[in-house]
Design a protein around this motif. Structure first.
Motif, PDB file in Angstrom:
ATOM      1  N   GLN A  15       2.525  -6.556  -5.885  1.00 21.98           N
ATOM      2  CA  GLN A  15       3.619  -6.474  -4.923  1.00 21.98           C
ATOM      3  C   GLN A  15       4.002  -7.856  -4.413  1.00 21.98           C
ATOM      4  N   SER A  16       3.000  -8.692  -4.167  1.00 21.42           N
ATOM      5  CA  SER A  16       3.281 -10.046  -3.693  1.00 21.42           C
ATOM      6  C   SER A  16       4.114 -10.807  -4.707  1.00 21.42           C
ATOM      7  N   SER A  17       3.762 -10.677  -5.974  1.00 14.58           N
ATOM      8  CA  SER A  17       4.532 -11.382  -7.002  1.00 14.58           C
ATOM      9  C   SER A  17       5.953 -10.839  -7.091  1.00 14.58           C
ATOM     10  N   LEU A  18       6.114  -9.535  -6.921  1.00 18.63           N
ATOM     11  CA  LEU A  18       7.458  -8.959  -6.952  1.00 18.63           C
ATOM     12  C   LEU A  18       8.300  -9.442  -5.783  1.00 18.63           C
ATOM     13  N   LEU A  19       7.665  -9.627  -4.626  1.00 20.02           N
ATOM     14  CA  LEU A  19       8.413 -10.023  -3.434  1.00 20.02           C
ATOM     15  C   LEU A  19       8.678 -11.520  -3.364  1.00 20.02           C
ATOM     16  N   LYS A  29      13.001  -3.898  -7.796  1.00 18.04           N
ATOM     17  CA  LYS A  29      12.907  -3.027  -6.622  1.00 18.04           C
ATOM     18  C   LYS A  29      12.227  -1.711  -6.996  1.00 18.04           C
ATOM     19  N   GLY A  30      12.587  -1.175  -8.163  1.00 21.13           N
ATOM     20  CA  GLY A  30      11.949   0.054  -8.634  1.00 21.13           C
ATOM     21  C   GLY A  30      10.465  -0.144  -8.889  1.00 21.13           C
ATOM     22  N   MET A  31      10.118  -1.291  -9.478  1.00 20.05           N
ATOM     23  CA  MET A  31       8.703  -1.576  -9.726  1.00 20.05           C
ATOM     24  C   MET A  31       7.944  -1.746  -8.409  1.00 20.05           C
TER      25      MET A  31
END
Length: 134
Positions: A15-19, A29-31
């Motif tokens: 999640q940190s990498s996605l954000l 966003k879906g991931m």
């Protein structure tokens, strides 16, 4: 129990990498939503494990105070969650989202590390040693 904490930590890193690293797109966003759903599921597992551990601890208490012991532990667990959730918004407002997110990620990783090491010592280790055939 350790596996649940490891999976939750991996989910938080994802999640940190996605954000922070990746570009915000509908796919990302879906991931992120899928990852958060997995983390909430693991959080539910951790809650179940926490209350199971509290029950195990209570069974070791004197019989006349077992119900009070369990109620006290459950109250402390809920008060801890409520206090932390009430203060989390203020921490985000005061330090900003990125710093607060890193702080909360560090706290979560510290908890996972504590549980990881706790299985090698203390009551859990004693229980494992008792069950091993000699």
């Amino acid at each position: 129990m350790r596996r649940v904490f490891v999976l939750r930590t991996i989910s938080m890193v994802f999640q940190s990498s996605l954000l922070t690293i990746l570009e915000p797109s509908p796919l990302m966003k879906g991931m992120a939503i899928l990852s958060m759903s997995g983390q909430h599921f693991l959080g539910g597992l951790i809650t179940t494990l926490t209350f199971t551990t509290m029950m195990h601890c209570t069974q070791r208490a004197e019989e006349s105070i077992q119900s009070t012991h369990y109620s006290f532990l459950a109250t402390l667990e809920v008060l801890g969650k409520l206090t932390f959730s009430a203060l989390a918004g203020g921490v985000v407002d005061w330090f900003g989202f990125q710093v607060a997110f890193l702080f909360f990620l560090t706290l979560s990783a510290g908890t996972a590390l504590h549980v990881w090491t706790a299985t090698f010592t203390g009551a859990l280790r004693e229980h494992q040693l008792k069950e091993q055939p000699k």
